[in-house]
Write an enzyme that holds these catalytic residues in place. Structure first.
Site, PDB file in Angstrom:
ATOM      1  N   THR A  31       0.854  -1.201   0.000  1.00 28.81           N
ATOM      2  CA  THR A  31       0.000   0.000   0.000  1.00 28.81           C
ATOM      3  C   THR A  31       0.885   1.245   0.000  1.00 28.81           C
ATOM      4  OG1 THR A  31      -1.480  -1.314   1.397  1.00 28.81           O
ATOM      5  CG2 THR A  31      -2.072   0.981   1.066  1.00 28.81           C
ATOM      6  N   ALA A  83      -1.132  -1.198   7.221  1.00 24.85           N
ATOM      7  CA  ALA A  83      -1.324  -2.068   8.387  1.00 24.85           C
ATOM      8  C   ALA A  83      -1.862  -3.412   7.906  1.00 24.85           C
ATOM      9  CB  ALA A  83      -2.294  -1.434   9.382  1.00 24.85           C
ATOM     10  N   ASP A  84      -1.768  -4.399   8.770  1.00 24.97           N
ATOM     11  CA  ASP A  84      -2.311  -5.728   8.457  1.00 24.97           C
ATOM     12  C   ASP A  84      -3.729  -5.888   8.991  1.00 24.97           C
ATOM     13  OD1 ASP A  84       0.142  -6.838   7.230  1.00 24.97           O
ATOM     14  OD2 ASP A  84       0.958  -6.385   9.209  1.00 24.97           O
ATOM     15  N   LYS A  94       0.672  -4.570  12.833  1.00 28.29           N
ATOM     16  CA  LYS A  94       1.606  -4.264  11.762  1.00 28.29           C
ATOM     17  C   LYS A  94       2.799  -5.217  11.857  1.00 28.29           C
ATOM     18  CE  LYS A  94       2.781  -0.177  10.784  1.00 28.29           C
ATOM     19  NZ  LYS A  94       2.786  -0.695   9.390  1.00 28.29           N
ATOM     20  N   GLY A  96       3.678  -7.337   9.030  1.00 30.97           N
ATOM     21  CA  GLY A  96       3.634  -8.385   8.016  1.00 30.97           C
ATOM     22  C   GLY A  96       4.848  -8.308   7.093  1.00 30.97           C
ATOM     23  N   GLY A  97       5.360  -7.108   6.924  1.00 24.72           N
ATOM     24  CA  GLY A  97       6.546  -6.907   6.080  1.00 24.72           C
ATOM     25  C   GLY A  97       7.833  -6.843   6.878  1.00 24.72           C
ATOM     26  N   GLU A 103       9.059   1.206  11.887  1.00 25.56           N
ATOM     27  CA  GLU A 103       7.735   1.819  11.714  1.00 25.56           C
ATOM     28  C   GLU A 103       7.246   2.405  13.041  1.00 25.56           C
ATOM     29  OE1 GLU A 103       6.093  -0.984   8.055  1.00 25.56           O
ATOM     30  OE2 GLU A 103       5.623  -1.561  10.101  1.00 25.56           O
TER      31      GLU A 103
HETATM   32  C1  5RP Z   1       5.172  -3.813   7.205  1.00 27.00           C
HETATM   33  C2  5RP Z   1       3.794  -3.457   7.585  1.00 27.00           C
HETATM   34  C3  5RP Z   1       2.811  -3.166   6.487  1.00 27.00           C
HETATM   35  O1  5RP Z   1       2.278  -1.908   6.699  1.00 27.00           O
HETATM   36  C4  5RP Z   1       1.722  -4.196   6.514  1.00 27.00           C
HETATM   37  O2  5RP Z   1       2.297  -5.488   6.438  1.00 27.00           O
HETATM   38  C5  5RP Z   1       0.740  -3.995   5.359  1.00 27.00           C
HETATM   39  O3  5RP Z   1       1.357  -4.299   4.152  1.00 27.00           O
HETATM   40  P1  5RP Z   1       0.605  -4.198   2.771  1.00 27.00           P
HETATM   41  O4  5RP Z   1       0.327  -2.751   2.519  1.00 27.00           O
HETATM   42  O5  5RP Z   1       1.568  -4.797   1.777  1.00 27.00           O
HETATM   43  O6  5RP Z   1      -0.657  -5.008   2.857  1.00 27.00           O
HETATM   44  O7  5RP Z   1       3.431  -3.382   8.731  1.00 27.00           O
HETATM   45  O8  5RP Z   1       5.937  -4.157   8.327  1.00 27.00           O
END
Ligand code: 5RP
Length: 212
Positions: A31, A83-84, A94, A96-97, A103
């Site tokens: 995103t 965010a997740d 948060k 997932g990445g 952050e």
């Molecule tokens: C990375 C995060 C991201 O904001 C979260 O994983 C959302 O990712 P995406 O926009 O790809 O769905 O917290 O650490």
């Protein structure tokens, strides 16, 4: 509308918070990649960005945006990140990445945190998405045992090392009815660097990319 459309719309909507001359805190993820695209179109207008990951730093530089160190900027006016999961009180999961630590630091150092998500990430109670916890590598098993005592099922994100050289445990089967309390409890575990629960410093504004 696909999830990708929702992400793009939310990212574009965040541009209304960007003002000329700003140094903008920039999160990580797919995103945020749309947000960086939009920022690139206004690169002459903003001063610089503070980046939350090596991935976002690369994208920002590819679009001609200068990346500066948070230690050189003082408090930031604006942080934009994805965010997740997001609950009705704007508490977030948060990480997932795997960029949760940087952050959280930038969110803490910013006056306004604008969160951009596709509508599918709105939940009534956080916890369907496994909660990421960044740990010092030697503490992985110790932290995992403590997380079990808190009611979760931690799973090592094998093969992933964070930008800070640490590891991630993803905690399954949590139903997070009191996000500030759980954030505080996990923060107390020795060996935890950061928990991906953003409750004490939650989003100020959430843009979900819906038509209105
Ligand atoms: C990375 C995060 C991201 O904001 C979260 O994983 C959302 O990712 P995406 O926009 O790809 O769905 O917290 O650490």
């Amino acid at each position: 509308m696909t999830n990708e459309d929702g992400k793009r719309r939310a990212a574009r909507a965040a541009m209304r918070f960007v003002e000329p001359g700003m140094i903008i805190g920039v999160g990580t993820g797919s995103t945020v990649a749309h947000f960086i695209d939009a920022l690139g179109e206004r690169r002459g207008d903003i001063e610089a960005a503070v980046s939350s990951s090596e991935q976002s730093t690369r994208l920002l530089r590819q679009r001609g945006i200068e990346v500066v160190d948070l230690n050189a900027t003082g408090e930031l006016a604006l942080y934009v990140d994805g965010a997740d999961e997001c609950d009705p009180q704007r508490c977030l999961i948060k990480g997932g990445g795997a960029a949760l630590t940087r952050e959280k630091i930038i969110a803490a150092a910013s006056r306004q945190f604008v969160c951009i998500i596709d509508p599918g990430k709105r939940v009534d109670v956080l916890g369907r998405f496994p909660l990421p916890v960044e740990v010092i590598p030697m503490a992985r098993s110790h932290v995992a045992r403590q997380l079990v005592l808190l009611g979760g099922q931690p799973v090592w994100r094998d093969g992933v090392t964070t930008d800070n050289g640490n590891w991630i445990l993803d905690v399954h089967n949590l139903r997070i009815t009191d996000p500030p309390a759980l954030e505080s409890a996990i923060n107390q575990i020795v060996g935890v660097v950061t928990v991906g629960l953003f409750a004490a410093r939650r989003a100020d504004i959430v843009l979900t990319g819906e038509a209105d």
